[in-house]
Scaffold this active site. Structure first.
Site, PDB file in Angstrom:
ATOM      1  N   GLY A  13     -20.627   4.590 -42.024  1.00 33.74           N
ATOM      2  CA  GLY A  13     -19.547   4.040 -40.658  1.00 33.74           C
ATOM      3  C   GLY A  13     -20.187   3.542 -39.438  1.00 33.74           C
ATOM      4  N   PRO A 111     -29.664  11.597 -60.183  1.00 38.55           N
ATOM      5  CA  PRO A 111     -28.603  11.938 -58.913  1.00 38.55           C
ATOM      6  C   PRO A 111     -29.273  11.831 -57.677  1.00 38.55           C
ATOM      7  CG  PRO A 111     -28.622  13.469 -60.530  1.00 38.55           C
ATOM      8  CD  PRO A 111     -30.096  12.812 -60.961  1.00 38.55           C
ATOM      9  N   GLY A 113     -28.499  11.746 -53.267  1.00 39.11           N
ATOM     10  CA  GLY A 113     -27.681  11.964 -52.114  1.00 39.11           C
ATOM     11  C   GLY A 113     -28.172  11.528 -50.772  1.00 39.11           C
ATOM     12  N   HIS A 156     -35.365   4.677 -50.968  1.00 40.96           N
ATOM     13  CA  HIS A 156     -33.960   5.141 -50.354  1.00 40.96           C
ATOM     14  C   HIS A 156     -34.378   5.335 -48.897  1.00 40.96           C
ATOM     15  CE1 HIS A 156     -30.395   8.052 -49.747  1.00 40.96           C
ATOM     16  NE2 HIS A 156     -31.022   7.957 -48.521  1.00 40.96           N
ATOM     17  N   GLU A 157     -35.432   5.548 -48.191  1.00 40.62           N
ATOM     18  CA  GLU A 157     -35.591   5.515 -46.731  1.00 40.62           C
ATOM     19  C   GLU A 157     -35.640   3.701 -46.325  1.00 40.62           C
ATOM     20  OE1 GLU A 157     -34.698   7.955 -45.090  1.00 40.62           O
ATOM     21  OE2 GLU A 157     -34.863   9.196 -46.891  1.00 40.62           O
ATOM     22  N   HIS A 160     -32.644   2.129 -45.877  1.00 34.98           N
ATOM     23  CA  HIS A 160     -32.181   2.532 -44.603  1.00 34.98           C
ATOM     24  C   HIS A 160     -32.375   1.581 -43.454  1.00 34.98           C
ATOM     25  CE1 HIS A 160     -29.494   5.867 -45.156  1.00 34.98           C
ATOM     26  NE2 HIS A 160     -30.552   6.659 -45.559  1.00 34.98           N
TER      27      HIS A 160
END
Ligand SMILES: [Zn+2]
Length: 196
Positions: A13, A111, A113, A156-157, A160
């Site tokens: 957000g 999985p 996170g 994943h990084e 970002h």
């Protein structure tokens, strides 16, 4: 007022997690500000006992990632999970302006996170082998070939840095609150904490 670099994780957000992070210019690579940002990222990585941090996660919109999977983390996973997810130890790796290259077609769904989506996880498909190139800890070129879970951390990084969060790639129906059994056990008297 709190200003970045933060010692907590920005949460989904926050616009900083959705913009494309900027390159660190050549003359800034060895600057005190960049050193402070990297030190803060490593501090947050270890303090929260996670395996990767991208600069936007501490509020800094720059292309820097840090990763580490230390020996002690091995004990946090059952041996069969450790093997199944192709986990392995990874010494502290710092990359400024990293580039990622996919090295094979193989993919794994496991999985995943994110400290910026605190308290949740979901299945995400990632490539098995990647190469990360960039500027390393000493301000010199650095390159790393990664496999399995370490390759997942890097992907994943890297996401970002491009404003992508794992929820954009997840199997939607697998999205889960990681403490759902405890919530029932505690009759709802529990909370997700954003600090540690
Ligand atoms: Zn993340």
């Amino acid at each position: 007022m709190s200003v970045p670099p933060y010692k907590h994780f920005t949460q989904i957000g926050d616009p900083v997690l959705r913009r494309r992070a900027e390159e660190v210019s050549g003359d800034k690579v060895n600057s005190p500000e960049i050193k402070e940002t990297i030190d803060c990222m490593v501090h947050v990585l270890r303090h929260y006992d996670c395996v990767g941090v991208a600069a936007p996660q501490i509020g800094v919109p720059l292309r820097i990632i840090v990763m580490e999977f230390h020996e002690g983390k091995k004990n946090q996973f059952p041996a069969e999970i450790y093997a199944e997810r192709k986990m392995s130890t990874l010494s502290l790796a710092v990359f400024i302006n990293p580039e990622l290259e996919i090295l094979n077609d193989k993919q794994h769904k496991h999985p995943e996170g994110c400290m910026s989506v605190r308290g949740y996880s979901a299945q995400v498909e990632r490539h098995d082998r990647v190469r990360v190139k960039g500027i390393g800890m000493m301000g010199t070129p650095s390159e790393l070939e990664l496999e399995g879970w370490s390759a997942r951390i890097a992907q994943h990084e890297m996401d970002h840095l491009n404003g992508i969060i794992y929820v954009d790639r997840m199997v939607v129906s697998s999205f889960a609150c990681i403490s759902w059994p405890q919530i029932n056990e505690a009759k709802g008297e529990t909370a997700i904490w954003f600090n540690k």
